[in-house]
Design an enzyme around this catalytic site. Structure first.
Site, PDB file in Angstrom:
ATOM      1  N   GLU A  99      24.036 -18.797 -14.765  1.00  0.00           N
ATOM      2  CA  GLU A  99      24.982 -17.930 -16.270  1.00  0.00           C
ATOM      3  C   GLU A  99      24.156 -16.815 -15.822  1.00  0.00           C
ATOM      4  O   GLU A  99      22.813 -15.668 -16.020  1.00  0.00           O
ATOM      5  CB  GLU A  99      23.632 -19.089 -17.245  1.00  0.00           C
ATOM      6  CG  GLU A  99      23.958 -18.192 -18.331  1.00  0.00           C
ATOM      7  CD  GLU A  99      22.799 -18.850 -19.408  1.00  0.00           C
ATOM      8  OE1 GLU A  99      23.800 -18.588 -20.760  1.00  0.00           O
ATOM      9  OE2 GLU A  99      22.240 -20.133 -19.433  1.00  0.00           O
ATOM     10  N   ASP A 155      12.651 -31.640  -8.577  1.00  0.00           N
ATOM     11  CA  ASP A 155      13.462 -32.697  -9.517  1.00  0.00           C
ATOM     12  C   ASP A 155      14.421 -31.872 -10.718  1.00  0.00           C
ATOM     13  O   ASP A 155      13.933 -31.471 -11.365  1.00  0.00           O
ATOM     14  CB  ASP A 155      12.990 -33.505  -9.397  1.00  0.00           C
ATOM     15  CG  ASP A 155      13.248 -34.821  -9.647  1.00  0.00           C
ATOM     16  OD1 ASP A 155      14.658 -34.158 -10.429  1.00  0.00           O
ATOM     17  OD2 ASP A 155      12.644 -36.052 -10.514  1.00  0.00           O
TER      18      ASP A 155
END
Length: 447
Positions: A99, A308
């Site tokens: 981004e 994670d």
């Protein structure tokens, strides 16, 4: 044997091409075999997956059916000056993202906070939860079970210690829902995020409970499930926002008028007023917490450091607060549940480990240090983002840094429009560099 796998032959009548080859084999030759199989199935060359620096033999706890790696750009944001429990001095942080404008915006917010004297950070608590559900024949048995289990906390702690040297069972909290009892096991897990660790510990604890006649048979236990979906694992929930699941951490800073105007390119009154409207919109739409884009920081740092990534759902919830002060603005960010660690998961992978090392986030106690760094940069990013939005620079900055095909600028509009475009172009740049500050181990003083 993992769930869904079979050691038997493929069923007759089914093509073996449907099955990923060499399952359970962690070697480079097995990886290439799978890649060749995928080429034969898709008809694609898949040349970008041919080479990887990852050692297939070291991925036994991270991936199945390994075929290659996806490269994600990593940028460095900062510096941000910290005065925390576990981190002091100027820190740069890696952000893995595609981004545009994210790294620049975080750096602008970090510049503002650093010029203002830095951010203060504190870890309030750590608690990883796992919540099995026990189902009974009647409500009466469920109620007896819920009353009895907390009296066996010492026994359950002994069972947990047999499974893990790092997990410590803090409490067991029963919640009765009809004839079912959800037990919320709360642990501390050291420098590990602890999802897998607490699953193993809780599974063994549930087996111990099942074997106790006065707890199981005496209450009419029918079955248990190791996770009854009240822990909030990988989900955004009001409970996780209020109580936390992971590390609860806060950051704050005080921004004088000059820094707000010069770096954030707005005024304290405009910034706080705009924030109030944004916060009201969050309440109306039912957003958990109130912030601009905390998930951006969490996802970028999690990806760069081997966390994670699915835990962004719960870890990305935050409470961003801006208050007008006589001399400027007070800003704070609270992240109630950062599910992160500096050991376990993907933190051992070579690039991820190196990026943790760049922040000093290895060794004992480093998970709390990483949590404070995430909170500090989350505060910096929200400061920059909200400032850009209220000052009218947000779209222009993303047009310049976040689009491969910028929108053509209008040819008319007079001096006011031109000035706004120029401000948009400059809104994410750093007009001045902060004076050098002492790094960790030195005595940094507030500017």
């Amino acid at each position: 044997m993992s769930s869904g796998e079979s050691t038997g032959r493929p069923l007759q009548g089914r093509s073996t091409r449907r099955y990923v080859p060499a399952r359970g084999v962690y070697t480079e030759s097995a990886r290439l075999q799978r890649l060749d199989w995928l080429r034969s199935v898709t008809g694609l060359t898949l040349s970008s997956l041919q080479h990887t620096r990852l050692d297939a033999g070291r991925l036994t706890g991270n991936i199945e059916g390994f075929i290659g790696a996806v490269e994600i750009p990593v940028g460095m944001a900062g510096p941000l000056l910290f005065f925390g429990q576990n981190v002091q001095g100027e820190v740069y942080t890696p952000m893995a993202t595609t981004e545009g404008a994210l790294v620049s915006s975080a750096t602008r917010g970090a510049l503002a906070a650093t010029l203002a004297g830095g951010v203060t950070t504190r870890v309030a608590a750590q608690a990883m939860t796992r919540a099995p559900v026990f189902v009974f024949s009647r409500l009466e048995g469920a109620a007896r079970f819920a009353a009895a289990v907390p009296r066996h906390l010492g026994d359950l702690r002994a069972v947990v210690r047999q499974v893990s040297d790092h997990a410590e069972l803090v409490s067991v909290e029963p919640v009765v829902l009809g004839r079912a009892v959800h037990l919320r096991f709360r642990y501390t897990t050291g420098d590990a995020a602890g999802q897998n660790m607490t699953t193993a510990c809780t599974w063994r604890a549930c087996q111990w409970i099942e074997q106790q006649p006065h707890l199981a048979g005496g209450c009419g236990l029918e079955r248990f499930i190791v996770e009854g979906n009240t822990a909030g694992d990988k989900k955004a929930s009001a409970q996780a926002l209020a109580e936390g699941r992971g590390i609860r951490v806060s950051a704050d800073c005080r921004l004088p008028v000059g820094v707000v105007e010069r770096v954030l390119r707005t005024t304290p009154d405009e910034l706080v007023s705009g924030y109030q409207h944004i916060a009201a919109g969050a309440v109306h739409s039912g957003v958990l917490g109130s912030h601009a884009n905390t998930a951006n920081i969490v996802a970028a740092i999690f990806t760069a450091t081997g966390q994670d990534i699915a835990c962004v759902h719960e870890s990305g919830a935050g409470q961003f607060i801006l208050e007008r002060t006589p001399d400027g603005v007070h800003a704070s960010m609270t992240l109630p549940g950062l599910a992160l660690g500096t050991v376990g998961g993907g933190t051992h992978l070579p690039a991820q480990r190196e990026l943790l090392e760049t922040m000093g986030c290895t060794g004992r106690g480093s998970a709390h240090r990483l949590a404070e760094i995430v909170a500090g940069f989350a505060l910096a990013l929200d400061l920059s983002t909200v400032s850009a939005a209220v000052a009218g620079h947000f779209a222009g900055a993303h047009e310049r840094l976040g689009r491969s095909r910028p929108i053509p600028r209008p040819q008319s509009g007079g001096p006011t429009a031109t000035a706004r475009v120029m401000a948009s172009e400059a809104s994410l740049s750093c007009p001045n560099q902060p004076a050098p500050a002492q790094t960790d181990g030195g005595t940094a003083s507030r500017g």
